[in-house]
Motif scaffolding. Structure first.
Motif, PDB file in Angstrom:
ATOM      1  N   PRO A  78       0.860  -1.188   0.000  1.00 15.70           N
ATOM      2  CA  PRO A  78       0.000   0.000   0.000  1.00 15.70           C
ATOM      3  C   PRO A  78       0.897   1.239   0.000  1.00 15.70           C
ATOM      4  O   PRO A  78       1.789   1.358   0.832  1.00 15.70           O
ATOM      5  N   GLU A  79       0.716   2.139  -0.969  1.00 13.40           N
ATOM      6  CA  GLU A  79       1.574   3.313  -1.078  1.00 13.40           C
ATOM      7  C   GLU A  79       0.983   4.548  -0.417  1.00 13.40           C
ATOM      8  O   GLU A  79       1.696   5.492  -0.140  1.00 13.40           O
ATOM      9  N   GLY A  80      -0.303   4.545  -0.181  1.00 18.65           N
ATOM     10  CA  GLY A  80      -0.920   5.691   0.487  1.00 18.65           C
ATOM     11  C   GLY A  80      -0.622   5.665   1.978  1.00 18.65           C
ATOM     12  O   GLY A  80      -0.716   4.628   2.619  1.00 18.65           O
ATOM     13  N   ILE A  81      -0.228   6.797   2.534  1.00 17.85           N
ATOM     14  CA  ILE A  81       0.084   6.851   3.957  1.00 17.85           C
ATOM     15  C   ILE A  81      -1.185   7.135   4.753  1.00 17.85           C
ATOM     16  O   ILE A  81      -1.517   6.414   5.684  1.00 17.85           O
ATOM     17  N   VAL A  82      -1.889   8.190   4.404  1.00 14.93           N
ATOM     18  CA  VAL A  82      -3.107   8.556   5.117  1.00 14.93           C
ATOM     19  C   VAL A  82      -4.315   7.843   4.517  1.00 14.93           C
ATOM     20  O   VAL A  82      -5.120   7.248   5.227  1.00 14.93           O
ATOM     21  N   LEU A  83      -4.422   7.878   3.203  1.00 20.99           N
ATOM     22  CA  LEU A  83      -5.529   7.239   2.505  1.00 20.99           C
ATOM     23  C   LEU A  83      -5.017   6.015   1.748  1.00 20.99           C
ATOM     24  O   LEU A  83      -3.902   6.013   1.239  1.00 20.99           O
ATOM     25  N   ASP A  84      -5.836   5.011   1.669  1.00 16.59           N
ATOM     26  CA  ASP A  84      -5.490   3.801   0.919  1.00 16.59           C
ATOM     27  C   ASP A  84      -5.842   4.033  -0.547  1.00 16.59           C
ATOM     28  O   ASP A  84      -6.776   3.460  -1.078  1.00 16.59           O
ATOM     29  N   ASP A  85      -5.062   4.924  -1.215  1.00 11.61           N
ATOM     30  CA  ASP A  85      -5.450   5.366  -2.550  1.00 11.61           C
ATOM     31  C   ASP A  85      -4.566   4.845  -3.677  1.00 11.61           C
ATOM     32  O   ASP A  85      -4.863   5.044  -4.833  1.00 11.61           O
TER      33      ASP A  85
END
Length: 98
Positions: free
Chosen positions: A81-88
């Protein structure tokens, strides 16, 4: 990254290793067949690694759509997963044997 640029980089990478023409064609065809954007290709200890970038999180894609066993047996699948705050955004690395 445009397919032509990826193909050029794959050719340069594979030319510096001991892969025969048939294996190089198989990798190029796997990149072309990918339903998702290929963000990188690398030579790994167990074969070739293909990095795929996906918009969205783990629930936004079907892992079976990423796997292409026509190129060679799958040795591993890594999901980042590359999003830190959002799983985007998600990066998936497929390692395939040759």
């Amino acid at each position: 990254m445009p397919n032509e640029e990826i193909m050029k980089r794959v050719a340069e990478l594979l030319a510096s290793n001991k892969f025969d023409d048939e294996q190089m064609v198989a990798v190029a065809e796997a990149v072309e067949r990918s339903k998702f954007p290929v963000t990188g290709v690398d030579v790994c200890t167990h074969g070739i690694c293909i990095d795929i970038g996906i918009e969205g999180g783990l629930t936004d894609f079907d892992l079976t759509e990423l796997v292409d066993v026509a190129t060679g047996p799958i040795r591993s699948i890594e999901i980042f997963p590359e999003g830190i705050v959002l799983d985007d955004r998600t990066r998936v690395r497929l390692t395939q044997a040759f």
